[in-house]
Design an enzyme around this catalytic site. Sequence first.
Site, PDB file in Angstrom:
ATOM      1  N   TYR A  47      63.144  47.958 -31.234  1.00  0.00           N
ATOM      2  CA  TYR A  47      62.097  46.941 -31.265  1.00  0.00           C
ATOM      3  C   TYR A  47      60.850  47.438 -30.555  1.00  0.00           C
ATOM      4  O   TYR A  47      60.883  48.419 -29.810  1.00  0.00           O
ATOM      5  CB  TYR A  47      62.577  45.630 -30.639  1.00  0.00           C
ATOM      6  CG  TYR A  47      62.681  45.643 -29.123  1.00  0.00           C
ATOM      7  CD1 TYR A  47      61.701  45.037 -28.337  1.00  0.00           C
ATOM      8  CD2 TYR A  47      63.747  46.258 -28.481  1.00  0.00           C
ATOM      9  CE1 TYR A  47      61.800  45.045 -26.947  1.00  0.00           C
ATOM     10  CE2 TYR A  47      63.861  46.261 -27.104  1.00  0.00           C
ATOM     11  CZ  TYR A  47      62.878  45.656 -26.337  1.00  0.00           C
ATOM     12  OH  TYR A  47      62.969  45.668 -24.966  1.00  0.00           O
TER      13      TYR A  47
ATOM     14  N   LYS B 114      64.153  52.554 -27.243  1.00  0.00           N
ATOM     15  CA  LYS B 114      63.896  51.112 -27.098  1.00  0.00           C
ATOM     16  C   LYS B 114      64.781  50.333 -28.076  1.00  0.00           C
ATOM     17  O   LYS B 114      64.331  49.823 -29.100  1.00  0.00           O
ATOM     18  CB  LYS B 114      62.414  50.788 -27.321  1.00  0.00           C
ATOM     19  CG  LYS B 114      62.003  49.423 -26.765  1.00  0.00           C
ATOM     20  CD  LYS B 114      60.499  49.270 -26.772  1.00  0.00           C
ATOM     21  CE  LYS B 114      60.065  47.905 -26.266  1.00  0.00           C
ATOM     22  NZ  LYS B 114      60.326  47.718 -24.811  1.00  0.00           N
TER      23      LYS B 114
ATOM     24  N   LEU C 173      62.544  54.156 -19.882  1.00  0.00           N
ATOM     25  CA  LEU C 173      61.741  54.020 -21.089  1.00  0.00           C
ATOM     26  C   LEU C 173      60.312  54.479 -20.829  1.00  0.00           C
ATOM     27  O   LEU C 173      59.738  54.181 -19.770  1.00  0.00           O
ATOM     28  CB  LEU C 173      61.738  52.558 -21.542  1.00  0.00           C
ATOM     29  CG  LEU C 173      61.009  52.279 -22.861  1.00  0.00           C
ATOM     30  CD1 LEU C 173      61.778  52.853 -24.035  1.00  0.00           C
ATOM     31  CD2 LEU C 173      60.818  50.776 -23.045  1.00  0.00           C
TER      32      LEU C 173
ATOM     33  N   GLU D 273      63.853  51.564 -13.066  1.00  0.00           N
ATOM     34  CA  GLU D 273      62.795  50.745 -13.654  1.00  0.00           C
ATOM     35  C   GLU D 273      63.172  49.280 -13.529  1.00  0.00           C
ATOM     36  O   GLU D 273      64.210  48.943 -12.958  1.00  0.00           O
ATOM     37  CB  GLU D 273      62.563  51.136 -15.116  1.00  0.00           C
ATOM     38  CG  GLU D 273      63.796  51.034 -15.995  1.00  0.00           C
ATOM     39  CD  GLU D 273      63.571  51.610 -17.388  1.00  0.00           C
ATOM     40  OE1 GLU D 273      62.415  51.624 -17.847  1.00  0.00           O
ATOM     41  OE2 GLU D 273      64.557  52.029 -18.024  1.00  0.00           O
TER      42      GLU D 273
END
Length: 286
Positions: free
Chosen positions: A33, A148, A205, A181
């Site tokens: 996505y 992702k 990411l 993250e």
Amino acid sequence: MPRIAYVNGVYERASEAAVSIEDRGYQFADAVYEVWSVFDGRLADLAGHLNRLERSLSELQIAMPMPRTSLLVVLNEVVRRNRIREGLIYLQISRGVAPRDHVFPVDVRPSIVITARPVDREAAARKAAQGIKAISAPDIRWGRCDIKTVGLLPNVLAKQVAKEQGAGEVIFVDAEGFVTEGGSTNVYIVVDGVIKTRSLTANILAGVTRLNLLPLIAESGIELREESFTLAEAKAASEVFITAATSLVMPIIAIDDHKIGDGKPGPIACALREVYIERARASAGV
């Protein structure tokens, strides 16, 4: 006005839109996505998101469902039909529909879903002016967070705990005590005027907002180091902030109820938020 979604070539009411129960995105999280911010009816950081989309699809061996130029037409049409001036647009591409089997199906077309929604920029600005709290959590996600994918259950569970504790984000920490993250963001700290953020060589990411913020940090004359830092270092930092298309640049004022700095959004995060939004708005659609 009813929300309009795009599903596999058809624009229809979001309340009536559907995908097959045998869609592999639904059954296996076999999908990727992207989320764009929309400023003045135009998609921000356009190329960065498209480049990352193509990389994610390539890593999962899923074909682009249409040429990039055609996809841009559809994305902009979804924005137009939903009359979005300030908002977000969500794109999901799965491997497609096939009888349930773990191995890749043959000769199956990818499925594509696109939706959009408005964002109250004034409310977001007030939120940023106050800053948000975060909690820490062990990073139990899979080893390919650089892709992702829609496989976000560990993120969902951690962010739910954050919400229950009155926090707006979770900060993941690896087994060695280093911050990786956020649940849906990249994380930065400010120590002695230097900004630190985790290197992309780690299992994180490559945030597109991050990608476009780093040159702005360089332009501002602030030193940036892409290196690991511990949760303890984050709690001792003068500032902590996060970035994403959904939050832009958002100051963190506490982690695990430990006050960051003076407990207020710091000057560096606030200045970077302002310059990022100004640049993103000016370059949107390009």
